[in-house]
Design a protein around this motif. Structure first.
Motif, PDB file in Angstrom:
ATOM      1  N   VAL A  93       0.839  -1.202   0.000  1.00 25.93           N
ATOM      2  CA  VAL A  93       0.000   0.000   0.000  1.00 25.93           C
ATOM      3  C   VAL A  93       0.869   1.245   0.000  1.00 25.93           C
ATOM      4  CG1 VAL A  93      -1.913  -1.143   1.176  1.00 25.93           C
ATOM      5  CG2 VAL A  93      -0.158   0.002   2.530  1.00 25.93           C
ATOM      6  N   ASN A  94       0.290   2.334  -0.499  1.00 27.54           N
ATOM      7  CA  ASN A  94       0.984   3.622  -0.468  1.00 27.54           C
ATOM      8  C   ASN A  94       0.524   4.426   0.740  1.00 27.54           C
ATOM      9  OD1 ASN A  94      -1.590   4.402  -1.190  1.00 27.54           O
ATOM     10  ND2 ASN A  94      -0.973   5.553  -3.016  1.00 27.54           N
ATOM     11  N   ALA A  95       0.832   5.694   0.766  1.00 28.73           N
ATOM     12  CA  ALA A  95       0.477   6.541   1.909  1.00 28.73           C
ATOM     13  C   ALA A  95      -1.029   6.676   2.087  1.00 28.73           C
ATOM     14  CB  ALA A  95       1.112   7.921   1.749  1.00 28.73           C
ATOM     15  N   ASP A  96      -1.778   6.470   1.006  1.00 29.93           N
ATOM     16  CA  ASP A  96      -3.243   6.562   1.071  1.00 29.93           C
ATOM     17  C   ASP A  96      -3.897   5.214   1.336  1.00 29.93           C
ATOM     18  OD1 ASP A  96      -3.130   9.297   0.500  1.00 29.93           O
ATOM     19  OD2 ASP A  96      -3.038   8.919  -1.656  1.00 29.93           O
ATOM     20  N   GLU A  97      -3.072   4.198   1.661  1.00 27.34           N
ATOM     21  CA  GLU A  97      -3.579   2.849   1.938  1.00 27.34           C
ATOM     22  C   GLU A  97      -4.225   2.208   0.710  1.00 27.34           C
ATOM     23  OE1 GLU A  97      -3.077   1.183   4.815  1.00 27.34           O
ATOM     24  OE2 GLU A  97      -1.889   2.899   5.451  1.00 27.34           O
ATOM     25  N   THR A  98      -3.792   2.628  -0.478  1.00 23.29           N
ATOM     26  CA  THR A  98      -4.280   2.011  -1.712  1.00 23.29           C
ATOM     27  C   THR A  98      -3.395   0.822  -2.050  1.00 23.29           C
ATOM     28  OG1 THR A  98      -5.029   4.159  -2.526  1.00 23.29           O
ATOM     29  CG2 THR A  98      -4.799   2.397  -4.138  1.00 23.29           C
ATOM     30  N   TRP A 121       6.211   2.497  -5.044  1.00 28.05           N
ATOM     31  CA  TRP A 121       4.864   1.925  -5.217  1.00 28.05           C
ATOM     32  C   TRP A 121       4.240   2.339  -6.548  1.00 28.05           C
ATOM     33  CZ3 TRP A 121       0.026   4.047  -5.943  1.00 28.05           C
ATOM     34  CH2 TRP A 121      -1.084   3.215  -5.675  1.00 28.05           C
ATOM     35  N   GLU A 205       5.999   5.785  -6.814  1.00 29.48           N
ATOM     36  CA  GLU A 205       5.907   6.645  -5.635  1.00 29.48           C
ATOM     37  C   GLU A 205       6.875   6.127  -4.577  1.00 29.48           C
ATOM     38  OE1 GLU A 205       2.574   7.222  -2.184  1.00 29.48           O
ATOM     39  OE2 GLU A 205       1.871   7.246  -4.265  1.00 29.48           O
TER      40      GLU A 205
END
Length: 263
Positions: A93-98, A121, A205
């Motif tokens: 996941v990235n910083a947005d939890e995607t 990411w 990212e």
């Protein structure tokens, strides 16, 4: 006067109170232990992140296990990316939890050894989970990369199951031993999370800096447990006095009712 303390109800209440006091004191010390651990971890991470970058081969070699003190250290390496043997790491996941992938690209050093580089990411936007996603190309040719040194991922440490039968060029864990077998090369222990150069178009990212743990919360919990332990005997005394007062008032009322009425 206080003979009621020998009743079954009050004996049980007293025993429970006596057990709660040391239990709460121990919980307070456990929270303080967690506070010390988290404070030390935060300091270790801070020291590693602010330390001057060093050549990666000063800290790791093929087969090396990255230690707690080496984790997050900033390192540099000079060589070229081997995109032909690039893989993606599933369920990241990235910083947005995607949920998406991390791009793991072998980086061939000038001496022929290989460093695993987590380039960051990317979204899981392929037509299916079995398809290899579209991955932005890294800089071509000989370059110098900088990143944070990380230990190999294992199921025991991460809780991530190392599934078998995955689609081609997809892995679950970033593990230098597994990649050394796949590549048939000398792979430095651990890997780096790339911090520079920054990718063009902001993709992949880059992996964010590790966050600090909330050690102050454990300190507050410790104080809370110790206050609770101090409150138990205070509460017990208050209950005893109230019970004694209620019994005395009840006895006085019974005595008044038992007296004969005046003629």
């Amino acid at each position: 006067m206080y003979r009621f303390l020998l009743s079954r109800q009050w004996v049980i209440l007293t025993l429970v109170s006596l057990l709660l006091i040391p239990t709460m004191i121990r919980l307070g010390f456990w929270q303080m232990h967690r506070y010390d651990e988290r404070t030390a971890r935060n300091q270790l991470v801070s020291d590693a992140l602010t330390a001057e970058a060093v050549p990666v081969e000063r800290l790791t070699t093929p087969g090396h296990t990255v230690t707690r003190d080496e984790r997050y250290r900033s390192v540099t390496a000079t060589g070229s990316f081997d995109t032909a043997h690039e893989v993606v790491v599933r369920r990241r996941v990235n910083a947005d939890e995607t949920v998406g992938f991390h791009v793991l690209t072998p980086f061939v050093l000038t001496d022929g050894k290989v460093l695993l580089v987590d380039r960051g990411w990317i979204p899981a936007d392929a037509p299916s989970q079995t398809s290899f996603p579209e991955v932005p190309a890294p800089p071509a040719g000989r370059i110098t990369v900088t990143g944070r040194l990380m230990p190999d991922e294992t199921t025991a440490a991460s809780g991530i199951k190392d599934l078998e039968g995955l689609p081609d060029r997809q892995v679950m864990l970033i593990n230098s031993e597994q990649e050394a077998r796949r590549l048939g090369a000398q792979v430095l222990g651990g890997y780096i999370a790339q911090t520079a150069p920054e990718p063009k178009g902001d993709s992949p990212e880059l992996v964010g800096r590790p966050g600090s743990e909330d050690a102050a919360l454990n300190y507050a919990y410790a104080i809370q447990w110790w206050l609770f332990s101090a409150g138990v005997p205070v509460g017990w005394v208050i209950l005893v006095r109230r019970e004694n007062r209620d019994r005395a008032q009840a006895a006085a009322r019974e005595s008044e009712q038992a007296e004969p009425a005046a003629v």
